[in-house]
Design a protein around this motif. Structure first.
Motif, PDB file in Angstrom:
ATOM      1  N   ALA A  62       0.830  -1.211   0.000  1.00  0.00           N
ATOM      2  CA  ALA A  62       0.000   0.000   0.000  1.00  0.00           C
ATOM      3  C   ALA A  62       0.856   1.249   0.000  1.00  0.00           C
ATOM      4  O   ALA A  62       1.864   1.330   0.706  1.00  0.00           O
ATOM      5  CB  ALA A  62      -0.923   0.017   1.221  1.00  0.00           C
ATOM      6  N   GLY A  63       0.432   2.224  -0.789  1.00  0.00           N
ATOM      7  CA  GLY A  63       1.076   3.529  -0.813  1.00  0.00           C
ATOM      8  C   GLY A  63       0.056   4.624  -0.590  1.00  0.00           C
ATOM      9  O   GLY A  63      -0.958   4.428   0.088  1.00  0.00           O
ATOM     10  N   HIS A  64       0.278   5.776  -1.216  1.00  0.00           N
ATOM     11  CA  HIS A  64      -0.575   6.930  -0.956  1.00  0.00           C
ATOM     12  C   HIS A  64      -1.901   6.896  -1.703  1.00  0.00           C
ATOM     13  O   HIS A  64      -2.745   7.777  -1.511  1.00  0.00           O
ATOM     14  CB  HIS A  64       0.170   8.233  -1.283  1.00  0.00           C
ATOM     15  CG  HIS A  64       0.571   8.376  -2.722  1.00  0.00           C
ATOM     16  ND1 HIS A  64      -0.319   8.650  -3.730  1.00  0.00           N
ATOM     17  CD2 HIS A  64       1.789   8.279  -3.315  1.00  0.00           C
ATOM     18  CE1 HIS A  64       0.322   8.736  -4.888  1.00  0.00           C
ATOM     19  NE2 HIS A  64       1.608   8.506  -4.662  1.00  0.00           N
ATOM     20  N   GLU A  65      -2.115   5.882  -2.549  1.00  0.00           N
ATOM     21  CA  GLU A  65      -3.345   5.831  -3.321  1.00  0.00           C
ATOM     22  C   GLU A  65      -4.459   5.030  -2.648  1.00  0.00           C
ATOM     23  O   GLU A  65      -5.455   4.695  -3.280  1.00  0.00           O
ATOM     24  CB  GLU A  65      -3.059   5.282  -4.719  1.00  0.00           C
ATOM     25  CG  GLU A  65      -2.219   6.232  -5.548  1.00  0.00           C
ATOM     26  CD  GLU A  65      -1.600   5.568  -6.770  1.00  0.00           C
ATOM     27  OE1 GLU A  65      -1.948   5.965  -7.891  1.00  0.00           O
ATOM     28  OE2 GLU A  65      -0.779   4.645  -6.594  1.00  0.00           O
ATOM     29  N   GLY A  66      -4.282   4.715  -1.368  1.00  0.00           N
ATOM     30  CA  GLY A  66      -5.374   4.119  -0.607  1.00  0.00           C
ATOM     31  C   GLY A  66      -5.482   2.617  -0.696  1.00  0.00           C
ATOM     32  O   GLY A  66      -6.547   2.050  -0.424  1.00  0.00           O
ATOM     33  N   GLY A  67      -4.401   1.921  -1.037  1.00  0.00           N
ATOM     34  CA  GLY A  67      -4.450   0.475  -1.131  1.00  0.00           C
ATOM     35  C   GLY A  67      -4.783  -0.211   0.178  1.00  0.00           C
ATOM     36  O   GLY A  67      -5.258  -1.354   0.183  1.00  0.00           O
TER      37      GLY A  67
END
Length: 283
Positions: free
Chosen positions: A31-36
């Motif tokens: 998960a990164g900043h795109e909400g994974g």
């Protein structure tokens, strides 16, 4: 790896089986900043490393990491690659309860690229304003990240507008500049009677303030659960095919950030020689 870890039989946080219909493997979503994280993905760094190590200890099969980016988080890809390279060295042939980490770890291609995101947003935008394309605006929203990642979304939104039937396609960020309320107000000032929020992320917006307005409609997730599983199945299958032929995917992953961000000088002749981890290259 401890004996207790090697004997775990219950579910491991952040680890899931490969999607139905694909080759068997343990799958860890990064998960990164795109909400994974909304999909059960684990943040890059220690949580990801611990999840992968636990998966190695729990079975003797391959462990596949999928960077859950929609094309705007190249750092996540590189961070996942670094974690796998470190674990492969740390576990070695005899690690993880004797099964070893080297040779079983593989990095899948990212969940999506910017081209995938553009295509999915075009489809969502067409659906969102189909009833009134000349009076409705599309507001593409996502969590704010860094200046280059945010700039990438403006580029994608411009392509959505260029190759669509939408009069207005604007951008807004959760907690960023502009935020969702400011983005909706800009659409109104441009002349839009209705604003459709189209999400360029896995998670819903943090702030529902804009969506409380009568003329703002949240169109919901960009991709449904079935579509996400289909993409994951393809990424995992691709990764395992590469692993069977000696490619663990980390070489390409380590180079994911190159050329993205602030430019650096190459000297008067344009040449440079610097390392990018184990997969370094020369110009």
């Amino acid at each position: 790896m401890s004996a207790a870890a090697a004997e775990r039989t219950g579910p491991i946080e952040g680890v899931r089986p490969a999607p139905t219909g694909g080759p068997p493997a343990a799958v860890v979503l990064g998960a990164g900043h795109e909400g994974g994280a909304a999909l059960g993905a684990v943040p890059a760094g220690r949580p990801l490393t611990e999840a992968v190590a636990a998966a190695l200890a729990a079975s003797s099969g391959p462990v596949c990491v999928v960077p859950m980016t929609l094309g705007r988080d190249r750092k996540l890809i590189a961070d996942c690659a670094r974690a796998l390279r470190w674990l492969a060295r740390a576990e070695g042939p005899g690690g993880a309860g004797g099964a070893g980490g080297a040779g079983r770890l593989v990095l899948a291609p990212p969940f999506a690229t910017a081209d995938h995101l553009t295509a999915w947003l075009r489809t969502a935008a067409l659906r969102a304003v189909r009833s009134a394309p000349r009076t409705s605006a599309v507001l593409v929203t996502a969590p704010t990240a860094g200046p280059f990642e945010d700039a990438d979304l403006f580029r994608v939104a411009r392509l959505v507008r260029q190759y669509g039937a939408h009069r207005w396609v604007e951008v807004a960020f959760d907690g960023g500049d502009p935020d969702l309320a400011e983005g909706a107000e800009r659409c109104r000032r441009l002349g839009a009677r209705h604003v459709a929020l189209v999400r360029a992320a896995f998670a819903p917006p943090d702030d529902g303030a804009a969506a409380r307005d009568a003329d703002v409609v949240d169109t919901g997730p960009l991709l449904g659960a079935a579509a996400i599983e289909e993409v994951l199945r393809a990424r995992v299958a691709h990764a395992l095919h590469g692993l069977a032929h000696g490619d663990d995917g980390t070489g390409a992953g380590l180079d994911a950030e190159h050329g993205h961000g602030y430019a650096h000088a190459h000297g008067p002749d344009g040449a440079h020689d610097h390392a990018h981890g184990p997969a370094h290259h020369h110009h």
